[in-house]
Design an enzyme around this catalytic site. Structure first.
Site: not given
Ligand SMILES: *Cc1c(COP(=O)(O)O)cnc(C)c1O
Length: 394
Positions: A183, A211, A242
């Protein structure tokens, strides 16, 4: 004054303020879009994870309103008691198909999907082998599982191999786990190598595609599809927060894994399920992704356009291969300065500093979406050029 026992927090906050690294989230006034209004300022928004521009898509909004009108505002219970709705099961079937898995399970967030699953499938007898840049939710899940945690240097397949080799023992389960797309750096896990190593050591292979879902692979199926490894990764995690544009998390895998999580996944058992509006909007998102595949092409076209612009000017964008492009400053004060000067120019991208990244790895992070136009990005690039020269970054 009450609360005297919390004085240590006051001191620690003052320390963050002095260092200039205290977080003050900007407030979005209106919809999450490529151009949006934060804190009373209209800006080009390079800060969201809204890759496909679905967060404010009319079809998703309509599905959410309709579901709320027909089915209510809340689900009223945890999934295992009375909170499993037809919509949840429909979304889970759709997501299993999307990921090429036997079944899937929805969690309240990607965070709880990760932490709840890792904690549920391992015990203190087991071992987890994890990339050093894996997400916080994986780290928390690993701690909750009480398994032994072994961390390998970022994207180092040989090191993962050695760790699995040295901790291999009869009756001991090993989990090899990686983010699909990282990320903060926007680079991609060396999944073919990791899968091969996992197979050789009979380790469980798990990938967190937060992501990558909706970004990599055919129609956004993710990292497994991107590398042609369908059927060779045991557990795929996805987020609905996302690219899918709404909220929630997902585990896709074999049916017995899903059944186990229904029985032992603590966030699934002990926290209320997603409301109808959220679930219906996610189903609509999967429809839009099938019916508007041009969104993926646009996302990658715009990504290339923006990256090329930064490279031409001579910015250091690290190892990024995806719509996440860091602009490295290394020094923390420089990252904070770059972000705030860009903000003055009408471009929103946050500074990322310790502890999110290493102390000498500070940067601003940009994320291009399918909704950015070339004009948006050209304007942002011009601002980067002016500010980059001012700070002697280029
Ligand atoms: C954003 C993210 C999460 C968490 O996801 P949410 O649905 O926002 O709780 C988990 N793993 C990674 C790699 C992320 O970037």
């Amino acid at each position: 004054m009450p609360g005297g026992s919390l004085d240590h927090l006051r001191e620690q906050l003052a320390e963050l303020e002095r260092a200039g690294t205290a977080l003050r989230p900007r407030v979005l006034e209106g919809q999450q879009r490529a151009r949006a209004r934060f804190d009373g300022r209209d800006v080009i928004n390079l800060a969201s994870n809204n890759y496909l521009g679905l967060a404010a898509h009319p079809r998703l909004k309509e599905a959410a309103s309709k579901a709320a009108a027909e089915l209510g505002a809340g689900s009223g219970a945890v999934r295992t008691i009375a909170g499993t709705m037809t919509l949840h099961r429909e979304l889970e079937r759709r997501f299993a198909t999307f990921k090429g898995a036997e079944d899937a399970l929805m969690f309240q967030s990607g965070f709880t999907a990760n932490s709840g699953t890792v904690a549920a499938i391992l015990t203190r007898e087991d071992v987890i082998v994890s990339d050093e840049l894996n997400h916080a939710s994986i780290i928390d899940g690993a701690r909750l599982s009480r398994a032994e945690i072994k961390v390998f240097p970022h994207r180092d397949v040989d090191a993962a191999d050695r760790l699995l080799e040295e901790s291999r023992a009869d009756g001991r389960h090993q989990l090899l786990i990686t983010d699909g797309v990282f990320s903060m750096d926007g680079d991609i896990a060396p999944l073919p190598g990791l899968v091969e190593v996992a197979e050789r050591h009979e380790a469980i292979m798990m990938i967190d595609d937060a992501h990558a879902s909706g970004v990599l692979g055919k129609n956004g199926k993710g990292t497994v599809d991107h590398f042609g490894l369908t059927g060779r990764v045991d557990i795929q995690v996805g987020t609905l927060s996302k690219a899918i544009g709404v909220m929630g998390g997902f585990i896709a895998g074999p049916r017995h894994l899903i059944q186990w999580l229904v029985n032992r996944g603590r966030p699934f058992l002990f926290s209320t399920s997603a409301p109808p509006a959220v679930t219906a909007a996610c189903i609509a998102a999967l429809d839009v992704m099938e019916e508007e595949p041009e969104r993926f092409d646009r996302l990658w076209e715009r990504t290339r356009f923006f990256k090329d612009g930064l490279h031409r000017m001579g910015f250091d964008t690290g190892t990024s291969e995806t719509p996440i492009t860091p602009v490295m400053t290394r020094e923390e004060v420089k990252a904070v300065e770059l972000s705030s000067l860009l903000w003055e120019e009408g471009v929103f991208c946050p500074a990322i500093v310790f502890p999110t990244v290493g102390r000498d790895r500070a940067r601003v992070r940009t994320i291009v979406t399918a909704d950015h136009t070339e004009e948006d990005l050209s304007e942002a690039l011009e601002a980067f050029e002016r500010v980059g020269k001012e700070l002697a970054l280029i």
